[in-house]
Design a protein around this motif. Structure first.
Motif, mmCIF file in Angstrom:
data_model
loop_
_atom_site.group_PDB
_atom_site.id
_atom_site.type_symbol
_atom_site.label_atom_id
_atom_site.label_comp_id
_atom_site.label_asym_id
_atom_site.label_seq_id
_atom_site.Cartn_x
_atom_site.Cartn_y
_atom_site.Cartn_z
ATOM 1 N N VAL A 153 0.858 -1.190 0.000
ATOM 2 C CA VAL A 153 0.000 0.000 0.000
ATOM 3 C C VAL A 153 0.892 1.236 0.000
ATOM 4 C CG1 VAL A 153 -1.803 1.277 1.223
ATOM 5 C CG2 VAL A 153 -1.736 -1.192 1.351
ATOM 6 N N VAL A 154 0.523 2.228 -0.811
ATOM 7 C CA VAL A 154 1.272 3.486 -0.816
ATOM 8 C C VAL A 154 0.323 4.654 -0.535
ATOM 9 C CG1 VAL A 154 3.131 2.738 -2.357
ATOM 10 C CG2 VAL A 154 1.045 3.678 -3.343
ATOM 11 N N TYR A 155 0.889 5.666 0.138
ATOM 12 C CA TYR A 155 0.144 6.892 0.413
ATOM 13 C C TYR A 155 0.955 8.105 0.032
ATOM 14 C CZ TYR A 155 -3.185 4.390 3.289
ATOM 15 O OH TYR A 155 -4.152 3.534 3.718
ATOM 16 N N SER A 156 0.265 9.126 -0.430
ATOM 17 C CA SER A 156 0.764 10.478 -0.339
ATOM 18 C C SER A 156 0.281 10.972 1.020
ATOM 19 C CB SER A 156 0.169 11.334 -1.453
ATOM 20 O OG SER A 156 0.378 12.692 -1.129
ATOM 21 N N ALA A 157 1.211 11.138 1.978
ATOM 22 C CA ALA A 157 0.843 11.651 3.304
ATOM 23 C C ALA A 157 0.571 13.146 3.253
ATOM 24 C CB ALA A 157 1.948 11.342 4.305
ATOM 25 N N THR A 158 0.924 13.735 2.108
ATOM 26 C CA THR A 158 0.636 15.143 1.826
ATOM 27 C C THR A 158 -0.861 15.438 1.968
ATOM 28 O OG1 THR A 158 2.353 14.921 0.137
ATOM 29 C CG2 THR A 158 1.021 16.916 0.059
ATOM 30 N N LYS A 159 -1.680 14.439 1.695
ATOM 31 C CA LYS A 159 -3.125 14.646 1.637
ATOM 32 C C LYS A 159 -3.732 14.535 3.048
ATOM 33 C CE LYS A 159 -2.119 15.082 -2.622
ATOM 34 N NZ LYS A 159 -2.134 13.999 -3.591
ATOM 35 N N HIS A 160 -4.624 13.571 3.292
ATOM 36 C CA HIS A 160 -5.344 13.556 4.574
ATOM 37 C C HIS A 160 -4.430 13.375 5.786
ATOM 38 C CE1 HIS A 160 -8.138 12.234 1.424
ATOM 39 N NE2 HIS A 160 -9.087 12.809 2.133
ATOM 40 N N ILE A 161 -3.306 12.682 5.623
ATOM 41 C CA ILE A 161 -2.476 12.347 6.786
ATOM 42 C C ILE A 161 -1.889 13.610 7.398
ATOM 43 C CG2 ILE A 161 -0.383 11.125 7.535
ATOM 44 C CD1 ILE A 161 -1.216 8.875 5.547
ATOM 45 N N ASP A 162 -1.347 14.508 6.587
ATOM 46 C CA ASP A 162 -1.053 15.849 7.104
ATOM 47 C C ASP A 162 -2.384 16.571 7.283
ATOM 48 O OD1 ASP A 162 -0.134 18.294 7.875
ATOM 49 O OD2 ASP A 162 0.394 18.945 5.867
ATOM 50 N N GLY A 163 -3.086 16.732 6.197
ATOM 51 C CA GLY A 163 -4.454 17.241 6.271
ATOM 52 C C GLY A 163 -4.581 18.714 6.605
ATOM 53 N N GLN A 164 -3.434 19.390 6.775
ATOM 54 C CA GLN A 164 -3.512 20.795 7.135
ATOM 55 C C GLN A 164 -2.577 21.646 6.280
ATOM 56 O OE1 GLN A 164 -3.865 20.510 11.786
ATOM 57 N NE2 GLN A 164 -3.638 18.518 10.815
ATOM 58 N N GLY A 165 -2.299 21.111 5.057
ATOM 59 C CA GLY A 165 -1.636 21.914 4.040
ATOM 60 C C GLY A 165 -0.195 22.285 4.311
ATOM 61 N N ARG A 166 0.528 21.536 5.155
ATOM 62 C CA ARG A 166 1.837 22.008 5.601
ATOM 63 C C ARG A 166 3.024 21.382 4.876
ATOM 64 N NH1 ARG A 166 0.046 20.612 11.632
ATOM 65 N NH2 ARG A 166 -0.382 18.718 10.471
ATOM 66 N N CYS A 167 3.021 20.064 4.723
ATOM 67 C CA CYS A 167 4.246 19.459 4.178
ATOM 68 C C CYS A 167 3.929 18.264 3.277
ATOM 69 C CB CYS A 167 5.184 19.043 5.308
ATOM 70 S SG CYS A 167 4.553 17.733 6.325
ATOM 71 N N LEU A 168 4.905 17.942 2.449
ATOM 72 C CA LEU A 168 4.809 16.760 1.597
ATOM 73 C C LEU A 168 5.303 15.540 2.360
ATOM 74 C CD1 LEU A 168 6.365 18.031 -1.770
ATOM 75 C CD2 LEU A 168 3.968 18.017 -1.135
ATOM 76 N N GLY A 169 4.814 14.385 1.984
ATOM 77 C CA GLY A 169 5.303 13.145 2.581
ATOM 78 C C GLY A 169 4.637 11.964 1.915
ATOM 79 N N GLY A 170 5.214 10.795 2.133
ATOM 80 C CA GLY A 170 4.629 9.581 1.586
ATOM 81 C C GLY A 170 5.010 8.403 2.444
ATOM 82 N N VAL A 171 4.383 7.256 2.191
ATOM 83 C CA VAL A 171 4.734 6.063 2.955
ATOM 84 C C VAL A 171 4.394 4.814 2.133
ATOM 85 C CG1 VAL A 171 2.548 6.125 4.262
ATOM 86 C CG2 VAL A 171 4.505 4.929 5.235
ATOM 87 N N VAL A 172 5.260 3.813 2.261
ATOM 88 C CA VAL A 172 5.075 2.515 1.607
ATOM 89 C C VAL A 172 4.921 1.490 2.721
ATOM 90 C CG1 VAL A 172 6.160 0.764 0.134
ATOM 91 C CG2 VAL A 172 6.554 3.197 -0.324
ATOM 92 N N LEU A 173 3.870 0.675 2.661
ATOM 93 C CA LEU A 173 3.627 -0.330 3.707
ATOM 94 C C LEU A 173 3.466 -1.707 3.087
ATOM 95 C CD1 LEU A 173 1.324 2.290 4.593
ATOM 96 C CD2 LEU A 173 2.138 1.218 6.692
ATOM 97 N N SER A 174 4.040 -2.721 3.756
ATOM 98 C CA SER A 174 3.908 -4.083 3.239
ATOM 99 C C SER A 174 4.299 -5.071 4.325
ATOM 100 C CB SER A 174 4.785 -4.257 1.996
ATOM 101 O OG SER A 174 4.561 -5.511 1.385
#
Ligand code: PLP
Length: 397
Positions: free
Chosen positions: A205-226
Protein backbone atom coordinates in the motif's frame (compact mmCIF):
# COMPACT_ATOMS: atom_id res chain seq x y z
CA UNK A 1 14.06 5.30 25.88
CA UNK A 2 10.57 3.86 26.38
CA UNK A 3 8.19 2.92 23.60
CA UNK A 4 4.46 2.51 23.31
CA UNK A 5 3.87 -1.05 22.12
CA UNK A 6 0.88 -2.31 20.21
CA UNK A 7 -1.99 -3.04 22.60
CA UNK A 8 -4.93 -3.77 20.37
CA UNK A 9 -5.95 -0.14 20.45
CA UNK A 10 -8.78 1.23 18.35
CA UNK A 11 -7.59 3.69 15.66
CA UNK A 12 -8.35 6.89 17.61
CA UNK A 13 -6.19 5.70 20.52
CA UNK A 14 -3.46 4.25 18.32
CA UNK A 15 -3.14 7.48 16.31
CA UNK A 16 -2.39 9.39 19.51
CA UNK A 17 0.01 6.89 21.11
CA UNK A 18 1.25 4.11 18.79
CA UNK A 19 4.92 4.15 17.88
CA UNK A 20 5.87 6.86 20.38
CA UNK A 21 9.49 6.48 21.59
CA UNK A 22 10.15 8.71 24.63
CA UNK A 23 13.63 9.90 25.45
CA UNK A 24 14.95 10.09 29.02
CA UNK A 25 13.40 13.55 29.34
CA UNK A 26 9.89 12.07 29.30
CA UNK A 27 8.56 14.59 26.77
CA UNK A 28 4.79 14.50 26.17
CA UNK A 29 4.91 15.27 22.45
CA UNK A 30 7.01 13.19 20.08
CA UNK A 31 10.58 14.49 19.95
CA UNK A 32 11.92 15.99 16.74
CA UNK A 33 15.32 14.47 16.01
CA UNK A 34 16.74 16.86 13.43
CA UNK A 35 19.97 15.02 12.83
CA UNK A 36 21.69 13.62 9.77
CA UNK A 37 23.80 11.09 11.60
CA UNK A 38 24.64 9.45 14.91
CA UNK A 39 27.83 9.07 16.95
CA UNK A 40 29.22 5.90 18.53
CA UNK A 41 30.92 5.57 21.92
CA UNK A 42 33.59 3.24 20.54
CA UNK A 43 34.95 1.94 17.25
CA UNK A 44 33.70 -1.51 18.27
CA UNK A 45 30.25 -0.03 18.77
CA UNK A 46 30.26 1.45 15.25
CA UNK A 47 31.39 -1.88 13.83
CA UNK A 48 28.65 -3.75 15.67
CA UNK A 49 25.97 -1.37 14.47
CA UNK A 50 27.10 -1.66 10.85
CA UNK A 51 27.13 -5.45 11.18
CA UNK A 52 23.56 -5.28 12.49
CA UNK A 53 24.64 -6.94 15.73
CA UNK A 54 23.59 -3.96 17.82
CA UNK A 55 20.37 -2.01 17.39
CA UNK A 56 20.54 1.69 16.66
CA UNK A 57 20.51 4.34 14.00
CA UNK A 58 23.32 4.83 11.46
CA UNK A 59 22.31 7.58 9.06
CA UNK A 60 19.03 9.42 8.52
CA UNK A 61 18.80 8.43 4.85
CA UNK A 62 18.23 4.89 6.22
CA UNK A 63 16.28 5.62 9.38
CA UNK A 64 15.69 8.33 11.99
CA UNK A 65 13.87 8.13 15.35
CA UNK A 66 11.16 10.70 14.47
CA UNK A 67 10.61 9.09 11.07
CA UNK A 68 10.56 5.65 12.76
CA UNK A 69 7.74 6.84 15.06
CA UNK A 70 5.71 7.92 12.04
CA UNK A 71 6.37 4.59 10.28
CA UNK A 72 5.38 2.61 13.39
CA UNK A 73 2.14 4.58 13.80
CA UNK A 74 1.28 4.04 10.11
CA UNK A 75 1.95 0.29 10.47
CA UNK A 76 -0.46 0.16 13.40
CA UNK A 77 -3.16 1.99 11.42
CA UNK A 78 -2.73 -0.08 8.27
CA UNK A 79 -2.18 -3.44 9.93
CA UNK A 80 1.17 -3.73 8.12
CA UNK A 81 4.36 -5.36 9.38
CA UNK A 82 6.74 -2.74 7.98
CA UNK A 83 6.74 0.76 6.52
CA UNK A 84 9.20 3.20 5.02
CA UNK A 85 8.35 6.90 4.91
CA UNK A 86 9.27 8.94 1.84
CA UNK A 87 9.68 12.60 0.92
CA UNK A 88 6.46 12.71 -1.11
CA UNK A 89 3.68 10.48 -2.34
CA UNK A 90 5.34 10.19 -5.73
CA UNK A 91 8.61 9.09 -4.11
CA UNK A 92 6.57 6.31 -2.43
CA UNK A 93 4.84 5.26 -5.66
CA UNK A 94 7.99 5.38 -7.81
CA UNK A 95 10.01 3.42 -5.23
CA UNK A 96 7.32 0.79 -4.68
CA UNK A 97 7.02 0.19 -8.43
CA UNK A 98 10.67 0.47 -9.50
CA UNK A 99 12.18 -1.62 -6.70
CA UNK A 100 10.47 -4.81 -7.81
CA UNK A 101 10.83 -4.80 -11.61
CA UNK A 102 13.68 -5.08 -14.09
CA UNK A 103 14.05 -4.77 -17.85
CA UNK A 104 11.83 -7.31 -19.58
CA UNK A 105 9.16 -7.31 -16.85
CA UNK A 106 5.60 -6.19 -17.47
CA UNK A 107 3.17 -4.09 -15.40
CA UNK A 108 -0.61 -3.95 -15.63
CA UNK A 109 -2.19 -0.79 -14.23
CA UNK A 110 -5.65 0.73 -14.09
CA UNK A 111 -5.69 3.68 -16.48
CA UNK A 112 -7.56 6.03 -14.12
CA UNK A 113 -4.43 7.03 -12.21
CA UNK A 114 -3.15 10.18 -10.55
CA UNK A 115 -1.34 12.06 -13.36
CA UNK A 116 2.23 11.57 -12.13
CA UNK A 117 1.57 7.87 -11.39
CA UNK A 118 0.38 7.47 -14.95
CA UNK A 119 3.55 9.17 -16.26
CA UNK A 120 5.75 6.78 -14.24
CA UNK A 121 3.93 3.73 -15.61
CA UNK A 122 3.30 4.91 -19.16
CA UNK A 123 6.41 7.00 -19.94
CA UNK A 124 9.23 6.34 -17.46
CA UNK A 125 9.05 2.55 -17.12
CA UNK A 126 9.23 1.80 -20.88
CA UNK A 127 12.52 3.79 -21.05
CA UNK A 128 14.03 1.02 -18.92
CA UNK A 129 12.47 -1.83 -20.86
CA UNK A 130 9.55 -2.34 -18.48
CA UNK A 131 6.39 -2.52 -20.52
CA UNK A 132 3.03 -1.42 -19.15
CA UNK A 133 -0.54 -2.19 -20.18
CA UNK A 134 -3.27 0.19 -19.01
CA UNK A 135 -6.72 -1.30 -18.47
CA UNK A 136 -10.17 -0.14 -17.39
CA UNK A 137 -9.74 -0.97 -13.70
CA UNK A 138 -13.44 -1.73 -13.30
CA UNK A 139 -13.33 -4.52 -15.90
CA UNK A 140 -11.84 -7.72 -14.41
CA UNK A 141 -11.80 -9.26 -17.89
CA UNK A 142 -9.39 -6.55 -19.06
CA UNK A 143 -7.06 -7.22 -16.11
CA UNK A 144 -7.05 -10.96 -16.90
CA UNK A 145 -6.53 -10.42 -20.64
CA UNK A 146 -3.58 -8.09 -20.02
CA UNK A 147 -1.62 -10.60 -17.92
CA UNK A 148 1.56 -12.02 -19.49
CA UNK A 149 4.11 -14.57 -18.24
CA UNK A 150 6.40 -11.57 -17.53
CA UNK A 151 3.80 -9.62 -15.51
CA UNK A 152 5.35 -8.84 -12.12
CA UNK A 153 3.25 -5.95 -10.86
CA UNK A 154 -0.35 -4.79 -10.84
CA UNK A 155 -1.08 -1.23 -9.81
CA UNK A 156 -4.30 0.59 -9.09
CA UNK A 157 -5.89 3.40 -7.13
CA UNK A 158 -9.41 3.21 -5.72
CA UNK A 159 -11.46 5.34 -5.59
CA UNK A 160 -9.87 6.97 -8.59
CA UNK A 161 -8.97 10.56 -9.25
CA UNK A 162 -11.14 12.47 -10.07
CA UNK A 163 -14.21 10.46 -11.01
CA UNK A 164 -14.21 8.20 -7.91
CA UNK A 165 -14.51 4.96 -9.86
CA UNK A 166 -14.01 1.93 -7.64
CA UNK A 167 -11.86 -1.10 -8.42
CA UNK A 168 -12.56 -4.50 -6.82
CA UNK A 169 -9.29 -4.82 -4.88
CA UNK A 170 -9.85 -8.40 -3.66
CA UNK A 171 -10.60 -9.63 -7.19
CA UNK A 172 -7.52 -7.93 -8.70
CA UNK A 173 -5.37 -9.31 -5.83
CA UNK A 174 -6.57 -12.78 -6.78
CA UNK A 175 -5.51 -12.22 -10.41
CA UNK A 176 -2.10 -11.09 -9.14
CA UNK A 177 -1.75 -14.14 -6.87
CA UNK A 178 -2.61 -16.56 -9.66
CA UNK A 179 0.22 -15.07 -11.73
CA UNK A 180 2.70 -14.81 -8.85
CA UNK A 181 2.66 -11.02 -9.29
CA UNK A 182 2.30 -8.29 -6.65
CA UNK A 183 -0.55 -5.83 -6.33
CA UNK A 184 0.36 -2.27 -5.29
CA UNK A 185 -2.58 -0.07 -4.21
CA UNK A 186 -2.47 3.74 -4.00
CA UNK A 187 -4.93 4.27 -1.15
CA UNK A 188 -4.81 8.07 -0.93
CA UNK A 189 -8.42 8.76 -1.88
CA UNK A 190 -9.86 6.17 0.52
CA UNK A 191 -7.53 7.15 3.40
CA UNK A 192 -6.38 4.47 5.85
CA UNK A 193 -9.61 5.08 7.80
CA UNK A 194 -11.95 3.88 5.07
CA UNK A 195 -10.18 1.06 3.24
CA UNK A 196 -7.55 -1.54 4.17
CA UNK A 197 -6.01 -2.86 0.94
CA UNK A 198 -3.67 -5.31 2.72
CA UNK A 199 -6.66 -6.98 4.40
CA UNK A 200 -8.29 -7.21 0.95
CA UNK A 201 -5.27 -9.10 -0.43
CA UNK A 202 -3.05 -6.32 -1.82
CA UNK A 203 0.67 -6.83 -1.23
CA UNK A 204 1.83 -3.21 -0.95
CA UNK A 205 0.00 0.00 0.00
CA UNK A 206 1.27 3.49 -0.82
CA UNK A 207 0.14 6.89 0.41
CA UNK A 208 0.76 10.48 -0.34
CA UNK A 209 0.84 11.65 3.30
CA UNK A 210 0.64 15.14 1.83
CA UNK A 211 -3.13 14.65 1.64
CA UNK A 212 -5.34 13.56 4.57
CA UNK A 213 -2.48 12.35 6.79
CA UNK A 214 -1.05 15.85 7.10
CA UNK A 215 -4.45 17.24 6.27
CA UNK A 216 -3.51 20.79 7.14
CA UNK A 217 -1.64 21.91 4.04
CA UNK A 218 1.84 22.01 5.60
CA UNK A 219 4.25 19.46 4.18
CA UNK A 220 4.81 16.76 1.60
CA UNK A 221 5.30 13.14 2.58
CA UNK A 222 4.63 9.58 1.59
CA UNK A 223 4.73 6.06 2.95
CA UNK A 224 5.07 2.52 1.61
CA UNK A 225 3.63 -0.33 3.71
CA UNK A 226 3.91 -4.08 3.24
CA UNK A 227 4.99 -7.33 4.86
CA UNK A 228 8.46 -7.56 6.42
CA UNK A 229 9.73 -10.01 3.80
CA UNK A 230 8.97 -7.71 0.85
CA UNK A 231 10.39 -4.63 2.58
CA UNK A 232 13.56 -6.54 3.56
CA UNK A 233 14.11 -8.36 0.28
CA UNK A 234 12.80 -6.02 -2.41
CA UNK A 235 12.44 -2.52 -0.96
CA UNK A 236 15.16 -2.04 1.66
CA UNK A 237 18.25 -1.76 -0.57
CA UNK A 238 16.46 0.37 -3.17
CA UNK A 239 15.33 2.76 -0.42
CA UNK A 240 18.75 2.98 1.29
CA UNK A 241 20.71 3.59 -1.86
CA UNK A 242 18.41 5.89 -3.84
CA UNK A 243 17.44 8.12 -0.88
CA UNK A 244 13.75 9.05 -1.14
CA UNK A 245 13.70 9.41 2.68
CA UNK A 246 11.34 11.68 4.60
CA UNK A 247 12.70 14.69 6.49
CA UNK A 248 12.44 14.26 10.29
CA UNK A 249 10.70 17.63 10.49
CA UNK A 250 8.01 16.49 8.05
CA UNK A 251 7.69 13.16 9.90
CA UNK A 252 7.06 15.11 13.10
CA UNK A 253 4.40 17.22 11.36
CA UNK A 254 2.77 14.07 9.99
CA UNK A 255 2.78 12.44 13.46
CA UNK A 256 0.77 15.44 14.68
CA UNK A 257 -1.50 14.97 11.66
CA UNK A 258 -2.13 11.33 12.54
CA UNK A 259 -3.34 12.34 16.03
CA UNK A 260 -6.38 14.00 14.48
CA UNK A 261 -6.77 11.88 11.32
CA UNK A 262 -9.69 9.74 12.62
CA UNK A 263 -11.59 12.84 13.79
CA UNK A 264 -10.92 14.78 10.61
CA UNK A 265 -11.81 12.01 8.18
CA UNK A 266 -15.00 11.17 10.10
CA UNK A 267 -16.14 14.80 10.09
CA UNK A 268 -15.11 15.52 6.49
CA UNK A 269 -16.89 12.36 5.31
CA UNK A 270 -20.04 13.29 7.22
CA UNK A 271 -20.08 16.74 5.60
CA UNK A 272 -19.23 15.31 2.16
CA UNK A 273 -22.15 12.85 2.33
CA UNK A 274 -24.53 15.72 3.12
CA UNK A 275 -23.12 17.92 0.36
CA UNK A 276 -23.25 15.05 -2.18
CA UNK A 277 -26.95 14.51 -1.41
CA UNK A 278 -27.57 18.24 -1.68
CA UNK A 279 -25.79 18.47 -5.05
CA UNK A 280 -27.70 15.44 -6.38
CA UNK A 281 -30.96 17.29 -5.80
CA UNK A 282 -29.80 20.56 -7.39
CA UNK A 283 -31.14 21.57 -10.82
CA UNK A 284 -27.79 23.11 -11.92
CA UNK A 285 -25.95 19.81 -11.36
CA UNK A 286 -25.90 17.20 -14.13
CA UNK A 287 -24.21 14.31 -12.32
CA UNK A 288 -22.91 13.38 -8.84
CA UNK A 289 -20.52 10.50 -8.15
CA UNK A 290 -20.05 9.78 -4.47
CA UNK A 291 -18.96 6.47 -2.94
CA UNK A 292 -21.54 6.02 -0.22
CA UNK A 293 -24.55 7.07 -2.26
CA UNK A 294 -26.79 4.25 -3.46
CA UNK A 295 -26.53 5.55 -7.04
CA UNK A 296 -22.73 5.14 -7.20
CA UNK A 297 -22.09 2.95 -10.29
CA UNK A 298 -20.32 0.35 -8.12
CA UNK A 299 -22.22 0.72 -4.87
CA UNK A 300 -21.96 -3.04 -4.22
CA UNK A 301 -18.13 -2.98 -4.30
CA UNK A 302 -18.07 0.18 -2.16
CA UNK A 303 -20.19 -1.63 0.44
CA UNK A 304 -17.82 -4.63 0.35
CA UNK A 305 -14.46 -2.94 0.57
CA UNK A 306 -14.91 0.52 2.10
CA UNK A 307 -16.07 1.37 5.59
CA UNK A 308 -17.22 4.89 4.92
CA UNK A 309 -18.13 7.18 2.08
CA UNK A 310 -15.43 9.58 1.00
CA UNK A 311 -14.18 13.07 1.79
CA UNK A 312 -14.27 13.71 -1.97
CA UNK A 313 -17.17 14.32 -4.34
CA UNK A 314 -17.09 14.33 -8.13
CA UNK A 315 -19.86 16.27 -9.87
CA UNK A 316 -20.70 17.91 -13.17
CA UNK A 317 -22.27 21.33 -13.35
CA UNK A 318 -24.48 22.07 -16.34
CA UNK A 319 -23.01 24.29 -19.03
CA UNK A 320 -19.67 22.51 -19.54
CA UNK A 321 -16.41 24.37 -18.95
CA UNK A 322 -18.13 27.76 -18.97
CA UNK A 323 -20.58 26.71 -16.28
CA UNK A 324 -17.78 25.12 -14.23
CA UNK A 325 -15.58 28.22 -14.38
CA UNK A 326 -18.50 30.53 -13.48
CA UNK A 327 -19.19 28.28 -10.46
CA UNK A 328 -15.53 28.21 -9.38
CA UNK A 329 -15.12 31.97 -9.68
CA UNK A 330 -18.26 32.60 -7.61
CA UNK A 331 -17.13 30.46 -4.64
CA UNK A 332 -16.05 32.23 -1.48
CA UNK A 333 -15.24 29.66 1.25
CA UNK A 334 -14.28 26.77 -1.05
CA UNK A 335 -10.89 27.51 -2.61
CA UNK A 336 -9.72 26.60 -6.13
CA UNK A 337 -6.78 24.23 -5.72
CA UNK A 338 -5.44 20.98 -7.15
CA UNK A 339 -4.72 19.67 -3.62
CA UNK A 340 -7.06 17.52 -1.54
CA UNK A 341 -7.64 16.05 1.91
CA UNK A 342 -7.15 19.44 3.56
CA UNK A 343 -8.93 21.13 6.47
CA UNK A 344 -9.90 23.75 3.90
CA UNK A 345 -12.45 22.73 1.27
CA UNK A 346 -10.75 22.67 -2.14
CA UNK A 347 -12.20 22.31 -5.62
CA UNK A 348 -10.47 21.36 -8.86
CA UNK A 349 -11.40 21.54 -12.54
CA UNK A 350 -9.51 18.42 -13.69
CA UNK A 351 -9.87 18.95 -17.47
CA UNK A 352 -7.83 22.18 -17.38
CA UNK A 353 -5.44 21.37 -14.50
CA UNK A 354 -4.59 17.91 -13.12
CA UNK A 355 -5.69 16.07 -16.26
CA UNK A 356 -4.90 18.64 -18.95
CA UNK A 357 -2.07 16.47 -20.36
CA UNK A 358 -4.41 13.61 -21.28
CA UNK A 359 -5.73 13.42 -24.82
CA UNK A 360 -9.42 14.22 -25.27
CA UNK A 361 -10.16 10.52 -25.77
CA UNK A 362 -8.21 9.50 -22.64
CA UNK A 363 -10.08 12.12 -20.61
CA UNK A 364 -13.38 10.94 -21.97
CA UNK A 365 -12.46 7.32 -21.19
CA UNK A 366 -12.09 8.18 -17.50
CA UNK A 367 -15.25 10.29 -17.49
CA UNK A 368 -13.81 13.81 -17.25
CA UNK A 369 -15.85 16.40 -19.11
CA UNK A 370 -15.79 20.21 -19.33
CA UNK A 371 -18.26 20.50 -16.46
CA UNK A 372 -16.57 17.94 -14.19
CA UNK A 373 -15.36 19.16 -10.80
CA UNK A 374 -13.66 17.39 -7.88
CA UNK A 375 -14.55 18.73 -4.44
CA UNK A 376 -12.43 17.88 -1.40
CA UNK A 377 -14.58 18.63 1.62
CA UNK A 378 -12.79 20.27 4.54
CA UNK A 379 -13.56 20.93 8.19
CA UNK A 380 -15.74 24.03 7.78
CA UNK A 381 -19.35 23.87 8.96
CA UNK A 382 -21.36 21.94 6.36
CA UNK A 383 -24.15 24.55 6.43
CA UNK A 384 -21.68 27.28 5.46
CA UNK A 385 -20.28 25.10 2.67
CA UNK A 386 -23.76 24.36 1.29
CA UNK A 387 -24.62 28.09 1.35
CA UNK A 388 -21.38 28.87 -0.50
CA UNK A 389 -22.02 26.15 -3.11
CA UNK A 390 -25.65 27.19 -3.60
CA UNK A 391 -24.68 30.84 -4.07
CA UNK A 392 -22.04 29.88 -6.66
CA UNK A 393 -24.38 27.47 -8.48
CA UNK A 394 -27.03 30.21 -8.70
CA UNK A 395 -24.48 32.56 -10.26
CA UNK A 396 -23.26 29.86 -12.66
CA UNK A 397 -26.78 28.98 -13.74
C1 PLP B 1 -1.26 13.48 -4.45
C2 PLP B 1 -1.29 12.09 -4.91
C3 PLP B 1 -0.10 11.41 -5.22
C4 PLP B 1 1.25 12.07 -5.17
O1 PLP B 1 1.58 12.54 -3.90
P1 PLP B 1 2.60 13.76 -3.65
O2 PLP B 1 2.70 13.80 -2.16
O3 PLP B 1 1.99 14.98 -4.24
O4 PLP B 1 3.87 13.39 -4.32
C5 PLP B 1 -0.21 10.09 -5.64
N1 PLP B 1 -1.40 9.48 -5.74
C6 PLP B 1 -2.56 10.10 -5.45
C7 PLP B 1 -3.83 9.37 -5.60
C8 PLP B 1 -2.55 11.42 -5.02
O5 PLP B 1 -3.70 12.04 -4.74
Amino acid sequence: MTSEDKRNWKPATAMVHAGTMRSGFGETSEALYLTQGYVYDTAEGAEARFKGEEPGFIYSRYANPTVAMFEARMCELEGAEEARATASGMAAVAAALLCSVKAGDHIVAARALFGSCRWVVETLMPRYGIEATLVDGRDLGEWKAAMRPTTKLLFLESPTNPTLEVVDIAAVAEIANEAGARLVVDNVFATPMQQKPLALGAHVVVYSATKHIDGQGRCLGGVVLSDRKWIDEEFHDYFRHTGPSLSPFNAWTLLKGLETLPLRVTQQTRSAARIADHLAGHSAVARVIYPGRKDHPQADIVARQMSGGSTLICFDVKGGKEGAFAFLNALDIVKISNNLGDAKSLVTHPATTTHKNLTDEAREAVGIGGGTLRLSVGLEDADDLIDDIDRALAKAG
